[in-house]
Design an enzyme around this catalytic site. Structure first.
Site, PDB file in Angstrom:
ATOM      1  CG  ASN A  62      -2.685   4.032   1.810  1.00 53.41           C
ATOM      2  OD1 ASN A  62      -4.171   4.298   2.503  1.00 53.41           O
ATOM      3  ND2 ASN A  62      -2.383   2.966   1.184  1.00 53.41           N
ATOM      4  CB  SER A 119      -0.715  -0.147   0.899  1.00 52.19           C
ATOM      5  OG  SER A 119      -0.477  -0.396   2.544  1.00 52.19           O
ATOM      6  CD  GLU A 172      -3.038   3.697  -5.335  1.00 55.17           C
ATOM      7  OE1 GLU A 172      -3.387   3.099  -4.566  1.00 55.17           O
ATOM      8  OE2 GLU A 172      -3.563   4.694  -5.991  1.00 55.17           O
ATOM      9  CG  HIS A 177      -2.842  -0.526  -3.306  1.00 59.52           C
ATOM     10  ND1 HIS A 177      -2.823   0.738  -3.013  1.00 59.52           N
ATOM     11  CD2 HIS A 177      -3.047  -1.453  -1.951  1.00 59.52           C
ATOM     12  CE1 HIS A 177      -3.562   0.694  -1.311  1.00 59.52           C
ATOM     13  NE2 HIS A 177      -3.022  -0.512  -1.234  1.00 59.52           N
TER      14      HIS A 177
END
Ligand code: CAA
Length: 284
Positions: free
Chosen positions: A191, A120, A153, A141
């Site tokens: 993130n 992540s 992702e 991801h």
């Protein structure tokens, strides 16, 4: 590039068992690998529970659930992954752990096989540099709960080839997901944006601006988020949130990413959220 039939999933935790679940349900054979039998047993038990949930909601038939379960083979020994056509790593969010796995996979898997990471926040370029095949190393991801969340992702490292990128886009679609392309930078997009919001919510609680319940209600009712930021932090794991804030702070180098002291204290106390039974809320 050979056709992908068998996928190796490294790590049977929340993300790994979710990825194995989705891959098996999409018709792939899966080798689910972890370092201890109890971790594999727990991962398989979670997959069985989530498949049963999908049967009870009439999303899949009992027979499809049984076929998906039968397609997942547990593996304690990485050497057993030699015949796999694709690997996705979903282990602890620590560079040294992932680096060792990538070096090992590079040795064990055929030279043309793609090595993906569900990281992540860790640099895909760094993981690629652990191998002799950085052109075939990529970020894939997924989001928790993997069987439910639509997004993957897809992160290109500095050397990731176009062929690798296209194969992974196609695979994500075959898994029923929507891929979105992002370049390799700390925290990627998800993130980099999500974690500072969570961190700011923790600051607001620490400073006594509002209770966790009030913060979460504001986001649920005011912004239509399914969970408020603090319930989501408990769901993700407060230790994971803290690790990602540190990656952002070090990787981007801006003090605005400094982790909130309350988040650090809670992790020090072992309050990790849902998985430990206590975070911003308590869980039984
Ligand atoms: N496996 C399969 N299905 C599941 C599931 C699982 N593990 N968990 C939930 N579901 C299904 C349920 O069966 C239900 O299906 P129906 O809509 O068909 O009834 C649906 O998902 C909703 O579940 P629930 O009714 O039990 O509960 P809910 O409505 O409160 O939703 C939730 C739960 C899906 C988790 C929702 O609260 C949500 O979307 N929360 C936000 C999750 C999120 O933001 N995830 C990303 C975290 S960040 C991350 O993962 C990446 C990172 O790098 C940190």
């Amino acid at each position: 590039m050979n056709e992908i039939k068998t996928i190796a999933v490294l790590g049977a935790g929340t993300m790994g068992n979710g990825i194995a679940h989705v891959a098996a349900r999409s018709g792939y054979r899966v080798l689910l690998c972890d370092v201890a039998q109890n971790l594999l047993d727990r991962g398989i038990a979670t997959i069985e529970k989530n498949l049963a949930r999908e049967v009870s909601k009439a999303k899949i038939t009992q027979r499809q659930a049984e076929e998906a379960r039968a397609a997942i083979v547990p593996a304690l020994d990485r050497e057993a992954l030699g015949g796999c056509d694709f690997a996705v790593e979903a282990t602890t969010e620590r560079l040294e752990v992932k680096a060792e796995i990538f070096r090992d996979l590079d040795r064990i898997l055929r030279a043309e096989v793609i090595l993906a990471s569900n990281t992540s926040s860790i640099s895909i370029t760094k993981l690629g540099a652990q191998t002799s095949r950085p052109r075939q190393v990529i970020g894939m991801h997924f989001f928790n709960p993997v069987p439910v969340m639509q997004l993957v992702e897809v992160i290109r490292g500095l050397e990731t080839s176009q062929e690798t990128f296209e194969t992974v886009q196609t695979l994500a679609v075959a898994l029923g997901k929507t891929p979105v392309e992002v370049n390799d930078a700390a925290g990627f997009i998800s993130n980099r944006v999500l974690m500072p919001m969570i961190n700011e919510a923790v600051f607001a609680v620490m400073e006594g601006v509002a209770t966790p319940e009030a913060v979460d209600k504001i986001f649920q009712l005011g912004m239509a988020h399914p969970m408020g930021p603090l319930a989501l932090a408990d769901f993700i794991g407060l230790d994971v949130c803290l690790d990602i804030m540190r990656v952002l702070e070090q990787g981007i180098g801006d003090p605005k990413y400094r982790p909130c002291p309350l988040l650090i204290r809670m992790v020090d106390a072992g309050w990790l959220g849902r998985k430990s039974g206590r975070g911003f809320y308590t869980y039984t």
